[in-house]
Write a protein that holds these residues in place. Structure first.
Motif, PDB file in Angstrom:
ATOM      1  N   UNK A  74       0.809  -1.212   0.000  1.00 47.99           N
ATOM      2  CA  UNK A  74       0.000   0.000   0.000  1.00 47.99           C
ATOM      3  C   UNK A  74       0.844   1.264   0.000  1.00 47.99           C
ATOM      4  N   UNK A  75       2.145   1.136  -0.130  1.00 42.93           N
ATOM      5  CA  UNK A  75       2.971   2.325  -0.173  1.00 42.93           C
ATOM      6  C   UNK A  75       2.852   2.958  -1.552  1.00 42.93           C
ATOM      7  N   UNK A  76       2.941   4.257  -1.588  1.00 39.38           N
ATOM      8  CA  UNK A  76       2.827   4.966  -2.861  1.00 39.38           C
ATOM      9  C   UNK A  76       3.864   6.077  -2.897  1.00 39.38           C
ATOM     10  N   UNK A  77       4.500   6.236  -4.019  1.00 36.51           N
ATOM     11  CA  UNK A  77       5.434   7.336  -4.174  1.00 36.51           C
ATOM     12  C   UNK A  77       4.652   8.606  -4.448  1.00 36.51           C
ATOM     13  N   UNK A  78       5.148   9.695  -3.888  1.00 31.02           N
ATOM     14  CA  UNK A  78       4.522  10.991  -4.130  1.00 31.02           C
ATOM     15  C   UNK A  78       5.597  11.913  -4.708  1.00 31.02           C
ATOM     16  N   UNK A 138     -17.833 -10.520  -6.403  1.00 32.88           N
ATOM     17  CA  UNK A 138     -18.654  -9.594  -7.188  1.00 32.88           C
ATOM     18  C   UNK A 138     -18.278  -8.136  -6.920  1.00 32.88           C
ATOM     19  N   UNK A 139     -18.042  -7.786  -5.656  1.00 26.59           N
ATOM     20  CA  UNK A 139     -17.662  -6.397  -5.351  1.00 26.59           C
ATOM     21  C   UNK A 139     -16.364  -6.031  -6.071  1.00 26.59           C
ATOM     22  N   UNK A 140     -15.369  -6.904  -5.985  1.00 28.75           N
ATOM     23  CA  UNK A 140     -14.088  -6.618  -6.626  1.00 28.75           C
ATOM     24  C   UNK A 140     -14.231  -6.588  -8.147  1.00 28.75           C
ATOM     25  N   UNK A 147      -1.042  13.141 -11.101  1.00 33.71           N
ATOM     26  CA  UNK A 147      -1.125  11.818 -10.484  1.00 33.71           C
ATOM     27  C   UNK A 147      -2.575  11.451 -10.211  1.00 33.71           C
ATOM     28  N   UNK A 148      -2.889  10.180 -10.369  1.00 31.70           N
ATOM     29  CA  UNK A 148      -4.231   9.702 -10.054  1.00 31.70           C
ATOM     30  C   UNK A 148      -4.233   9.099  -8.664  1.00 31.70           C
ATOM     31  N   UNK A 149      -5.335   9.281  -7.968  1.00 24.86           N
ATOM     32  CA  UNK A 149      -5.499   8.631  -6.682  1.00 24.86           C
ATOM     33  C   UNK A 149      -5.662   7.141  -6.931  1.00 24.86           C
ATOM     34  N   UNK A 150      -4.954   6.307  -6.190  1.00 25.02           N
ATOM     35  CA  UNK A 150      -5.070   4.858  -6.424  1.00 25.02           C
ATOM     36  C   UNK A 150      -6.501   4.380  -6.183  1.00 25.02           C
ATOM     37  N   UNK A 151      -6.955   3.477  -7.024  1.00 24.70           N
ATOM     38  CA  UNK A 151      -8.281   2.881  -6.868  1.00 24.70           C
ATOM     39  C   UNK A 151      -8.141   1.631  -6.002  1.00 24.70           C
ATOM     40  N   UNK A 152      -9.207   1.262  -5.318  1.00 25.40           N
ATOM     41  CA  UNK A 152      -9.195   0.115  -4.424  1.00 25.40           C
ATOM     42  C   UNK A 152      -8.788  -1.164  -5.155  1.00 25.40           C
ATOM     43  N   UNK A 153      -9.327  -1.365  -6.368  1.00 19.54           N
ATOM     44  CA  UNK A 153      -8.980  -2.578  -7.108  1.00 19.54           C
ATOM     45  C   UNK A 153      -7.497  -2.594  -7.478  1.00 19.54           C
TER      46      UNK A 153
END
Length: 146
Positions: free
Chosen positions: A6-10, A99-101, A25-31
């Motif tokens: 879950x780490x993200x470079x900024x 199904x949710x994913x 930059x786009x905000x990461x999506x849950x999927x």
């Protein structure tokens, strides 16, 4: 900086202490975060780590990702599109997580429908919410919608 799924470079905008994302930059999506987690677990030698444990069974991250991809392709093949609203009429179990994913993977929106609702309310909700399709188990759909 932390490491893990879950780490993200900024990118810094040049102002010291400013670690906000830049507009490109786009905000990461849950999927996407889920898929990154799957890749990270595989890289760590833990591809069989359990993602879902429900009354009707359990799924590893790899299994959940694979089954969600399969359902996502099925939804797209049957007319679902990004931005659509997809109703989910499922028992609380592994199928609900799949199904949710899957709906998130096609960039649609899922609407969880309570199995206790009468068919007339489900029809009303479907119309009001603009649901494009309904994902259900055959036995549940027959019982609820008729």
């Amino acid at each position: 900086m932390t490491s893990g799924p879950h780490s993200a470079e900024r990118h810094h905008t040049g102002t010291p202490g400013n670690d906000h994302q830049t507009p490109h930059e786009e905000t990461p999506r849950l999927d996407g975060l889920f898929e990154a987690g799957c890749e990270w677990l595989t890289a760590q030698g833990q591809p069989d780590h359990v993602a879902v444990h429900a009354a009707d069974g359990q799924l590893t991250y790899h299994e959940l990702d694979s089954l969600a991809n399969q359902l996502a392709r099925h939804l797209l093949a049957h007319g679902a599109a990004p931005g659509d609203r997809v109703g989910l009429l499922l028992d609380q179990g592994v199928d609900t997580y799949i199904a949710m994913l899957a709906v998130l993977k096609i960039q649609a929106v899922y609407i969880l429908i309570n199995l206790e609702f009468p068919a007339t309310l489900i029809d009303h909700l479907s119309t009001r919410a603009g649901m494009r399709m309904l994902v259900s188990e055959t036995s549940l759909a027959e019982r609820q919608i008729g």
